[in-house]
Design a protein around this motif. Sequence first.
Motif, mmCIF file in Angstrom:
data_model
loop_
_atom_site.group_PDB
_atom_site.id
_atom_site.type_symbol
_atom_site.label_atom_id
_atom_site.label_comp_id
_atom_site.label_asym_id
_atom_site.label_seq_id
_atom_site.Cartn_x
_atom_site.Cartn_y
_atom_site.Cartn_z
ATOM 1 N N MET A 128 13.774 67.239 68.240
ATOM 2 C CA MET A 128 14.167 66.113 67.395
ATOM 3 C C MET A 128 15.668 66.132 67.131
ATOM 4 S SD MET A 128 13.176 63.436 65.786
ATOM 5 C CE MET A 128 13.575 62.366 64.417
ATOM 6 N N ILE A 129 16.173 67.302 66.755
ATOM 7 C CA ILE A 129 17.599 67.419 66.472
ATOM 8 C C ILE A 129 18.413 67.152 67.732
ATOM 9 C CG2 ILE A 129 19.432 69.003 65.788
ATOM 10 C CD1 ILE A 129 17.459 70.353 63.937
ATOM 11 N N ARG A 130 17.927 67.658 68.855
ATOM 12 C CA ARG A 130 18.637 67.439 70.107
ATOM 13 C C ARG A 130 18.650 65.958 70.481
ATOM 14 N NH1 ARG A 130 17.172 71.223 75.107
ATOM 15 N NH2 ARG A 130 18.080 72.688 73.587
ATOM 16 N N ALA A 131 17.530 65.271 70.228
ATOM 17 C CA ALA A 131 17.455 63.838 70.529
ATOM 18 C C ALA A 131 18.414 63.043 69.648
ATOM 19 C CB ALA A 131 16.024 63.345 70.346
ATOM 20 N N LEU A 132 18.469 63.393 68.360
ATOM 21 C CA LEU A 132 19.386 62.702 67.449
ATOM 22 C C LEU A 132 20.836 62.980 67.826
ATOM 23 C CD1 LEU A 132 17.619 63.296 64.000
ATOM 24 C CD2 LEU A 132 17.766 61.158 65.309
ATOM 25 N N ALA A 133 21.112 64.203 68.238
ATOM 26 C CA ALA A 133 22.469 64.546 68.657
ATOM 27 C C ALA A 133 22.870 63.734 69.881
ATOM 28 C CB ALA A 133 22.569 66.042 68.957
ATOM 29 N N HIS A 134 21.930 63.518 70.782
ATOM 30 C CA HIS A 134 22.232 62.721 71.980
ATOM 31 C C HIS A 134 22.499 61.266 71.609
ATOM 32 C CE1 HIS A 134 22.292 61.453 76.121
ATOM 33 N NE2 HIS A 134 21.297 60.601 75.908
ATOM 34 N N GLU A 135 21.698 60.730 70.678
ATOM 35 C CA GLU A 135 21.920 59.340 70.255
ATOM 36 C C GLU A 135 23.287 59.195 69.584
ATOM 37 O OE1 GLU A 135 19.901 56.760 71.034
ATOM 38 O OE2 GLU A 135 18.838 58.296 72.175
ATOM 39 N N TRP A 136 23.665 60.157 68.774
ATOM 40 C CA TRP A 136 24.987 60.133 68.143
ATOM 41 C C TRP A 136 26.086 60.190 69.202
ATOM 42 C CZ3 TRP A 136 27.768 58.463 64.501
ATOM 43 C CH2 TRP A 136 29.020 59.023 64.210
ATOM 44 N N ARG A 137 25.866 60.969 70.240
ATOM 45 C CA ARG A 137 26.822 61.055 71.337
ATOM 46 C C ARG A 137 26.969 59.690 72.021
ATOM 47 N NH1 ARG A 137 25.445 65.913 73.485
ATOM 48 N NH2 ARG A 137 23.642 64.980 74.498
ATOM 49 N N LEU A 138 25.860 58.979 72.157
ATOM 50 C CA LEU A 138 25.916 57.659 72.782
ATOM 51 C C LEU A 138 26.666 56.664 71.892
ATOM 52 C CD1 LEU A 138 22.319 57.308 74.287
ATOM 53 C CD2 LEU A 138 24.431 58.065 75.408
ATOM 54 N N VAL A 139 26.509 56.801 70.569
ATOM 55 C CA VAL A 139 27.279 55.949 69.647
ATOM 56 C C VAL A 139 28.776 56.191 69.841
ATOM 57 C CG1 VAL A 139 27.824 55.519 67.219
ATOM 58 C CG2 VAL A 139 25.438 55.783 67.933
ATOM 59 N N LEU A 140 29.170 57.446 69.966
ATOM 60 C CA LEU A 140 30.579 57.773 70.181
ATOM 61 C C LEU A 140 31.076 57.224 71.512
ATOM 62 C CD1 LEU A 140 30.718 61.473 68.896
ATOM 63 C CD2 LEU A 140 31.387 59.379 67.691
ATOM 64 N N VAL A 141 30.227 57.272 72.526
ATOM 65 C CA VAL A 141 30.607 56.712 73.831
ATOM 66 C C VAL A 141 30.852 55.208 73.703
ATOM 67 C CG1 VAL A 141 29.785 56.212 76.166
ATOM 68 C CG2 VAL A 141 29.461 58.482 75.198
ATOM 69 N N ALA A 142 29.967 54.518 72.973
ATOM 70 C CA ALA A 142 30.141 53.077 72.778
ATOM 71 C C ALA A 142 31.438 52.770 72.039
ATOM 72 C CB ALA A 142 28.940 52.510 72.017
ATOM 73 N N LEU A 143 31.741 53.555 71.003
ATOM 74 C CA LEU A 143 32.988 53.349 70.266
ATOM 75 C C LEU A 143 34.198 53.638 71.142
ATOM 76 C CD1 LEU A 143 32.074 54.971 66.833
ATOM 77 C CD2 LEU A 143 32.441 52.537 67.294
ATOM 78 N N GLN A 144 34.102 54.665 71.959
ATOM 79 C CA GLN A 144 35.200 55.023 72.850
ATOM 80 C C GLN A 144 35.431 53.944 73.901
ATOM 81 O OE1 GLN A 144 34.756 58.432 75.665
ATOM 82 N NE2 GLN A 144 36.363 59.371 74.421
ATOM 83 N N TYR A 145 34.352 53.352 74.376
ATOM 84 C CA TYR A 145 34.438 52.350 75.434
ATOM 85 C C TYR A 145 34.984 51.022 74.923
ATOM 86 C CZ TYR A 145 32.961 49.651 79.535
ATOM 87 O OH TYR A 145 32.934 48.831 80.652
ATOM 88 N N PHE A 146 34.582 50.634 73.698
ATOM 89 C CA PHE A 146 34.883 49.300 73.201
ATOM 90 C C PHE A 146 36.016 49.227 72.191
ATOM 91 C CE2 PHE A 146 30.732 47.345 74.561
ATOM 92 C CZ PHE A 146 31.317 46.309 75.253
#
Length: 264
Positions: A1-19
């Motif tokens: 669960m923690i690993r899944a949430l960490a991955h989703e947070w990483r994807l949020v950062l990727v979106a912010l970095q991209y846009f």
Amino acid sequence: MIRALAHEWRLVLVALQYFTRLPVPALQHFDARWLSQSVRYFPLAGLVVGLASALVLLAASALLPWPVAALLALATSLWMTGAFHEDGLADTFDALGGHVPRERALAIMRDSRIGSYGAVALVLSLALRWQVLVALQPDEAVVYLVCAHPLARAMAAALMASLPYVRLDDDAKAKPVAQPMTVGLAAVTLVIGLAPALVVAGVYPSWIFALACGTAAAAAVHGLSRAWFHRRLGGYTGDALGCAEQFGEIVFGLALLAALRYAG
């Protein structure tokens, strides 16, 4: 669960970095697949841009005339995104404003120079969004910025689920994220994009009509954009997605303004 949430947070950062130009923590062991996986969080990047623009608007309006504050809020969104979507709007209109074959249109999109169609579209887009802000009351303008930015990005991203990517070797805007989007992922993206409007409507029921009008207008322009890109290009490019995002911001604001004035 923690690993899944960490991955989703990483994807949020990727979106912010991209846009956006916002500084985000460095991502270790970067995987290119994260770009396509982060599509569902593109509306969150829009929400960040909308919130920052709204804060600038309110702070500037305390010291400056409202039209100047509105222009500064618009400038904030341009700075935060590097005019990413505006560039797509200009390139798309340069390519599709005239009656040229598909191959020629795609070649025009690759040209870094701006033509008359692109310049006119860019000026009108900026002018319309500025005037919408000027015409709205402060609380109305905040709702517009906070709701329109995420929804417009969600509508643009959803095009990836219904159109094929027109693969261009040098189309840097969409190629990193241009993987087939499932209907389920598109639905999640749209829900995230609609979330701010749903929250506002839930807390303030008097906003339901205006927000419904803005959302309906954005949905209509999404359908029209899809038909236009399919007919002229046979799919979408990064520029086309940027253009669709701009359309969403504009028509959401115009419909919101008209609904508020009608209801008032």
